[in-house]
Motif scaffolding. Structure first.
Motif, PDB file in Angstrom:
ATOM      1  N   LEU A 102       0.835  -1.202   0.000  1.00  0.00           N
ATOM      2  CA  LEU A 102       0.000   0.000   0.000  1.00  0.00           C
ATOM      3  C   LEU A 102       0.873   1.257   0.000  1.00  0.00           C
ATOM      4  CD1 LEU A 102      -2.821   1.268   0.292  1.00  0.00           C
ATOM      5  CD2 LEU A 102      -2.658   1.003   2.745  1.00  0.00           C
ATOM      6  N   TYR A 103       1.908   1.233   0.821  1.00  0.00           N
ATOM      7  CA  TYR A 103       2.827   2.385   0.904  1.00  0.00           C
ATOM      8  C   TYR A 103       3.488   2.637  -0.457  1.00  0.00           C
ATOM      9  CZ  TYR A 103       6.863   5.130   2.571  1.00  0.00           C
ATOM     10  OH  TYR A 103       7.809   6.090   2.752  1.00  0.00           O
ATOM     11  N   ILE A 106       1.027   4.165  -3.067  1.00  0.00           N
ATOM     12  CA  ILE A 106       0.535   5.543  -2.936  1.00  0.00           C
ATOM     13  C   ILE A 106       1.628   6.606  -2.979  1.00  0.00           C
ATOM     14  CG2 ILE A 106      -1.687   4.988  -1.888  1.00  0.00           C
ATOM     15  CD1 ILE A 106      -0.610   5.517   0.817  1.00  0.00           C
ATOM     16  N   VAL A 107       2.809   6.335  -2.409  1.00  0.00           N
ATOM     17  CA  VAL A 107       3.791   7.430  -2.354  1.00  0.00           C
ATOM     18  C   VAL A 107       5.241   7.029  -2.626  1.00  0.00           C
ATOM     19  CG1 VAL A 107       2.595   9.113  -0.894  1.00  0.00           C
ATOM     20  CG2 VAL A 107       3.779   7.218   0.164  1.00  0.00           C
ATOM     21  N   PHE A 110       7.454   9.791  -4.065  1.00  0.00           N
ATOM     22  CA  PHE A 110       7.805  10.854  -3.118  1.00  0.00           C
ATOM     23  C   PHE A 110       8.906  10.398  -2.159  1.00  0.00           C
ATOM     24  CE2 PHE A 110       3.466  12.153  -4.283  1.00  0.00           C
ATOM     25  CZ  PHE A 110       3.734  13.449  -4.695  1.00  0.00           C
ATOM     26  N   TYR A 113      12.167  10.291  -3.939  1.00  0.00           N
ATOM     27  CA  TYR A 113      12.631  11.676  -4.159  1.00  0.00           C
ATOM     28  C   TYR A 113      13.265  12.227  -2.885  1.00  0.00           C
ATOM     29  CZ  TYR A 113      12.349  16.730  -4.872  1.00  0.00           C
ATOM     30  OH  TYR A 113      12.633  18.059  -4.948  1.00  0.00           O
ATOM     31  N   PHE A 175      -8.425  16.275 -22.202  1.00  0.00           N
ATOM     32  CA  PHE A 175      -7.721  16.616 -20.967  1.00  0.00           C
ATOM     33  C   PHE A 175      -7.955  15.580 -19.873  1.00  0.00           C
ATOM     34  CE2 PHE A 175      -7.027  21.214 -22.162  1.00  0.00           C
ATOM     35  CZ  PHE A 175      -5.654  21.106 -22.089  1.00  0.00           C
ATOM     36  N   LYS A 176      -9.228  15.137 -19.760  1.00  0.00           N
ATOM     37  CA  LYS A 176      -9.544  14.154 -18.715  1.00  0.00           C
ATOM     38  C   LYS A 176      -8.785  12.855 -18.947  1.00  0.00           C
ATOM     39  CE  LYS A 176     -14.045  15.835 -17.351  1.00  0.00           C
ATOM     40  NZ  LYS A 176     -15.471  15.674 -17.490  1.00  0.00           N
ATOM     41  N   LEU A 179      -5.229  13.386 -18.001  1.00  0.00           N
ATOM     42  CA  LEU A 179      -5.146  13.412 -16.542  1.00  0.00           C
ATOM     43  C   LEU A 179      -5.203  11.985 -15.983  1.00  0.00           C
ATOM     44  CD1 LEU A 179      -5.046  16.076 -14.946  1.00  0.00           C
ATOM     45  CD2 LEU A 179      -7.400  15.658 -14.263  1.00  0.00           C
ATOM     46  N   TYR A 186       1.580   7.678 -12.655  1.00  0.00           N
ATOM     47  CA  TYR A 186       1.965   7.822 -11.247  1.00  0.00           C
ATOM     48  C   TYR A 186       1.857   6.475 -10.537  1.00  0.00           C
ATOM     49  CZ  TYR A 186       1.636   9.291  -6.351  1.00  0.00           C
ATOM     50  OH  TYR A 186       1.831   9.416  -4.995  1.00  0.00           O
TER      51      TYR A 186
END
Lengths: 464, 134
Positions: A102-103, A106-107, A110, A113, A175-176, A179, A186
């Motif tokens: 899960l970690y 989601i990130v 980040f 980085y 655009f959608k 996105l 991501y």
């Protein structure tokens, strides 16, 4: 290589899920995830645990295709986190895999980085990457420009080629969509760079299943003696109490056939609530007394025997509640709540058995967490392969003494064909119920026909 | 960098990020600006200023309430990088679960609500990175 795979996966994600509901797309997403992870981390896919989790993940994807339900989607999601967690670290317990998965999802980007920004070592890899990126751009941009020029030239020179080009429909790109594709990028960027929560992972890796006497805080013999006495008296009293409860409970079971529906219902619910409190308390008390030195105390044989007897009596309590529940099902049919009670009993029994092993083989609390988390995950995955709506409907229609048609009509579309088959065989139902079944069937078939290829489920194959 | 500097710098960056993210996501989702919309430009500008002030206050409070306590509790035992590694994963997971829960439990599924939730999540996560950087 990794960036290309991430980009391809992101576009695939977007093609599969943009403005679509769940169906075949989740199975294809499962396959995409496994393949991408295997390509980017070839050394990790060779591990047995990772292979096993990947197979389970794939099977839950297939389960979603064959019987789309909340249960199968949840099983697929948890398996997904398990696989990603296993790719970050495959030697950890399953619940650490879930948290790591899960970690990562989601990130991860980040966290990586932050790690790069705060790294003490000045790495040359960053500048190398920038150089690589620039050189890639130098190759890609002129190639794209030249290819576009040639496409324009060929389309002017050849009407067939021009016709072929005009058939490519790119109207869905807006655009959608961009996105959404960004979201996919991501997500895959996170998945393909799995990370771990270091404190939790390291603690888990360094903690075995056995209780080690030399790692326990020292305590005096007097304290140990007193605790042993207290535990023995308490568990002996609880044993007497549970025996009394079981005797009265079995007397009640023998009279079960003569009870009304409301009384049986009350009994089953009371039994389950009692069982929940009793088992949680039982395990908590056992864990408290067997947390440390009492496991190695020479005069603990009486206490151990009483504890094992108490566990066995709790198992009997589970059996008595199961009998009541099965009796209830036989008379009044299957429902999700009644199946839930059986699943709870199964988990309770496994919890008691692992507590027995913990006491008998001097295991620690982490052993209990590991085993029970694995058992709960296995039960979730196995039960997701079962089409519960169809089973509930078939059992209630053909076997149960009482049919609650309203309940069956309110179940998901997975029982539509079972209900239709029931009325097609000429079984007796009221006119209104027949109409409702026909309407449910018609609505489901039209919904299946409207499904795009991404939303297809196994029932699509049966209607054509 | 002392604590007050960390709070100020992080809140400022968080505010800019939140304003940028929320407005760009909303503009992307709600499409083109019409010619007639230009008449309402002063109102839009006033709304932008007011919303920016509100966002900056929320960011400042969020940083003080959700990040500073971790820093205060642990700074005597660990350095900022270690604090980040120890608590950030759980913070990220909890904020993700809360944001997802909110998104699923909203009665009205409007893009601006989803955009707001995405902004909250991304801003809170990036705030940790800025707050604990060297």
């Amino acid at each position: 290589m990794k960036k290309i795979i991430t980009l391809i996966s992101a576009i695939t994600f977007s093609l599969l899920f943009f403005q679509q509901s769940v169906g075949l797309n989740l199975l294809l997403f499962t396959i995409t995830t496994i393949i991408s992870l295997a390509i980017v981390h070839p050394s990790k896919i060779n591990n047995k645990t990772t292979i096993w989790y990947s197979v389970i993940y794939l099977l839950t994807g297939i389960a979603v295709f064959f019987q789309k339900s909340d249960l199968t989607i949840i099983a697929n999601l948890i398996s997904f986190f398990t696989v990603v967690g296993a790719f970050s670290e495959n030697r950890t317990s399953i619940y650490i895999n879930w948290i790591n998965g899960l970690y990562s999802c989601i990130v991860s980007v980040f966290a990586i980085y932050f790690e790069k920004q705060n790294s003490n070592v000045i790495s040359t890899s960053n500048t190398n990457n920038q150089k690589k990126f620039v050189s890639n751009l130098k190759i890609t941009i002129p190639t794209i420009i030249v290819v576009v020029v040639f496409i324009v030239l060929y389309s002017k020179g050849n009407p067939v080629f021009s016709d072929l080009l005009s058939k490519i429909d790119l109207s869905f790109i807006n655009f959608k969509w961009i996105l959404f594709t960004g979201l996919g990028y991501y997500l895959f960027n996170n998945i393909l760079n799995p990370i771990k929560i270091e404190p939790a992972t390291n603690t888990d890796l360094t903690t075995g299943n056995l209780l080690l006497q030399n790692k326990l805080k020292e305590t005096s013999t007097d304290n140990l003696k007193n605790e042993n006495k207290l535990a023995t008296v308490l568990i002996l009293t609880l044993n007497v109490l549970i025996i009394l409860f079981l005797v009265t409970d079995f007397v009640y079971i023998s009279k079960l056939h003569y009870l009304s529906a409301a009384e049986i219902s009350k009994q089953v619910h009371n039994g389950v609530y009692t069982l929940i409190i009793s088992i949680v308390l039982a395990i908590a008390i056992i864990l408290y007394f067997f947390r440390g030195h009492l496991n190695f105390y020479k005069e603990n044989k009486k206490l151990k025997t009483l504890t094992i007897v108490w566990i066995v009596l709790n198992l009997l309590l589970s059996v008595s509640t199961s009998i009541k529940n099965i009796e209830y099902i036989t008379s009044f049919g299957l429902t999700y709540k009644r199946i839930g009670v059986l699943i709870y009993l199964l988990l309770a029994i496994s919890g008691l058995i692992t507590t027995f092993i913990k006491v008998n083989q001097q295991k620690n609390i982490w052993y209990l967490f590991r085993q029970n988390a694995t058992i709960a995950f296995s039960i979730l995955v196995m039960f997701s392969f079962i089409n519960w709506d169809a089973i509930i409907s078939k059992y209630n229609l053909y076997t149960a003494e009482v049919i609650d048609m309203e309940y069956l009509l309110n179940l998901s579309n997975n029982n539509t064909f079972a209900l239709k088959a029931y009325i097609d065989k000429g079984n007796n139902v009221s006119f209104r119920q027949q109409e409702e079944i026909e309407s449910k069937h018609a609505n489901y078939v039209s919904q299946l026909k409207r499904n795009s290829w991404q939303e297809m489920v196994a029932d699509n194959l049966t209607i054509e | 960098m002392n604590l007050s500097q960390r709070i100020t710098a992080t809140s400022l960056r968080a505010t800019i990020t939140a304003i940028f993210l929320n407005w760009s996501l909303n503009i992307l989702c709600y499409g083109k600006i019409q010619k007639t919309d230009l008449d309402d430009l002063p109102i839009v500008f006033a709304f932008f200023i007011i919303s920016s002030i509100i966002i900056s206050v929320i960011c400042y409070i969020s940083v003080i309430l959700t990040i500073v306590p971790f820093y205060k509790i642990s700074i005597t035992k660990f350095n900022p990088k270690e604090i980040f590694k120890r608590y950030f994963p759980y913070y990220a997971i909890v904020s993700f679960v809360i944001c997802t829960g909110l998104a699923f439990n909203m009665n009205i599924i409007e893009p601006f609500i989803i955009n707001f939730i995405i902004t909250v999540f991304l801003t809170s996560v990036t705030s940790w990175i800025w707050f604990f950087k060297k």
